[in-house]
Each structure stands twice: as C-alpha cells, then as structure tokens.
Write a protein that holds these residues in place. Structure first.
Motif, PDB file in Angstrom:
ATOM      1  N   MET A 224       0.839  -1.182   0.000  1.00 31.69           N
ATOM      2  CA  MET A 224       0.000   0.000   0.000  1.00 31.69           C
ATOM      3  C   MET A 224       0.884   1.246   0.000  1.00 31.69           C
ATOM      4  O   MET A 224       1.925   1.275   0.623  1.00 31.69           O
ATOM      5  N   THR A 225       0.403   2.275  -0.687  1.00 28.94           N
ATOM      6  CA  THR A 225       1.099   3.550  -0.759  1.00 28.94           C
ATOM      7  C   THR A 225       0.212   4.628  -0.150  1.00 28.94           C
ATOM      8  O   THR A 225      -0.999   4.603  -0.325  1.00 28.94           O
ATOM      9  N   THR A 226       0.810   5.577   0.532  1.00 31.81           N
ATOM     10  CA  THR A 226       0.047   6.684   1.096  1.00 31.81           C
ATOM     11  C   THR A 226       0.153   7.890   0.167  1.00 31.81           C
ATOM     12  O   THR A 226       1.258   8.331  -0.157  1.00 31.81           O
ATOM     13  N   TRP A 227      -1.001   8.377  -0.265  1.00 31.05           N
ATOM     14  CA  TRP A 227      -1.093   9.584  -1.081  1.00 31.05           C
ATOM     15  C   TRP A 227      -1.984  10.572  -0.370  1.00 31.05           C
ATOM     16  O   TRP A 227      -2.494  10.299   0.712  1.00 31.05           O
ATOM     17  N   GLN A 228      -2.171  11.725  -0.999  1.00 25.59           N
ATOM     18  CA  GLN A 228      -3.106  12.708  -0.467  1.00 25.59           C
ATOM     19  C   GLN A 228      -4.117  13.089  -1.536  1.00 25.59           C
ATOM     20  O   GLN A 228      -3.824  13.031  -2.737  1.00 25.59           O
TER      21      GLN A 228
ATOM     22  N   SER B 115       1.210  12.304  -4.378  1.00 29.98           N
ATOM     23  CA  SER B 115       1.979  12.117  -3.142  1.00 29.98           C
ATOM     24  C   SER B 115       1.903  13.380  -2.281  1.00 29.98           C
ATOM     25  O   SER B 115       1.583  14.464  -2.770  1.00 29.98           O
TER      26      SER B 115
ATOM     27  N   THR C  74      -5.734  12.080   3.691  1.00 27.99           N
ATOM     28  CA  THR C  74      -4.729  11.057   3.424  1.00 27.99           C
ATOM     29  C   THR C  74      -5.429   9.832   2.850  1.00 27.99           C
ATOM     30  O   THR C  74      -6.475   9.421   3.345  1.00 27.99           O
ATOM     31  N   LEU C  75      -4.842   9.280   1.790  1.00 25.84           N
ATOM     32  CA  LEU C  75      -5.406   8.098   1.132  1.00 25.84           C
ATOM     33  C   LEU C  75      -4.458   6.938   1.240  1.00 25.84           C
ATOM     34  O   LEU C  75      -3.237   7.108   1.159  1.00 25.84           O
ATOM     35  N   ASN C  76      -4.989   5.754   1.391  1.00 24.58           N
ATOM     36  CA  ASN C  76      -4.210   4.533   1.298  1.00 24.58           C
ATOM     37  C   ASN C  76      -4.488   3.926  -0.071  1.00 24.58           C
ATOM     38  O   ASN C  76      -5.571   3.403  -0.310  1.00 24.58           O
TER      39      ASN C  76
ATOM     40  N   VAL D 175      -4.401   1.275  -2.663  1.00 21.24           N
ATOM     41  CA  VAL D 175      -4.217  -0.180  -2.658  1.00 21.24           C
ATOM     42  C   VAL D 175      -3.931  -0.733  -4.051  1.00 21.24           C
ATOM     43  O   VAL D 175      -3.420  -1.845  -4.194  1.00 21.24           O
TER      44      VAL D 175
END
Length: 107
Positions: free
Chosen positions: A1-5, A76, A100-102, A104
């Motif tokens: 998983m990556t964290t974006w905004q 990001s 903040t978004l995860n 997937v």
C-alpha cells in the motif's frame, strides 16, 4: 500500500479566475504541475455558507448556474504540498480540504 493525499476543492460552477471557470483552471494547472490525477464532479444540488444556506439545484423547474463543483486532485504528499500555493491563489471563494489516502492499487 502507498500513502497519497487527496486535495478536495469545493467551488461553484460560476466561480471564475482570470475569466475562466475555477474548476477548469485547477485541472489545467494540475496537469502542468505533473499531478497524478484530477477529476471534476458537478453536483446536482447543494448549498454553502457564502449564499446564506440557499440551496442550488439541477431540478428542471429550478435550474441554476450556481451548482456545486468538486475538484479531486490526488498525488503524493510532497507533490500536493508543492501544488497547494497555486490552489490557494486560484480559489478565492470556496473550501479546500486535504485527506490522506491509502492507495491499494494504481496502474
């Protein structure tokens, strides 16, 4: 998983910046900045504080050119942080939020 905004901008379809619709300028600027993605959603009904709670609607008998517009911009945290001053300059009326978004899955 990556964290974006996700930057969420709430404006009216009649809002302008230098003669152009704010939502259009935001998408154009996001593209210039290399943002990963931007989407514009036109609401069918809504109200905001600046109109003292007046409801704007797309119902046939009450057609309005003041419908709510939501602009979603995702990337990001670093890229969004760099783009935020541009958003603050363009959006002179409205609401801007940040989530903040995860992520997937992204291809």
């Amino acid at each position: 998983m990556t964290t974006w905004q996700q930057l969420i901008v709430y404006v009216s379809e009649s809002d302008r910046w230098r003669g152009k619709p704010v939502y259009l300028v935001l998408v154009e600027e996001a593209k210039k900045h290399g943002i990963a993605g931007a989407t514009v959603i036109r609401g069918i009904e809504g109200f905001g504080m600046r109109d003292s709670g007046k409801v704007h609607t797309a119902r046939i008998l009450e057609l309005s050119s003041e419908l709510p517009i939501i602009v979603l911009i995702v990337d990001s945290q670093e890229v969004i942080a760099e783009f935020l001053p541009t958003v603050k300059e363009i959006v002179t009326k409205g609401l801007v939020t940040l989530e903040t978004l995860n992520v997937v899955h992204h291809t």
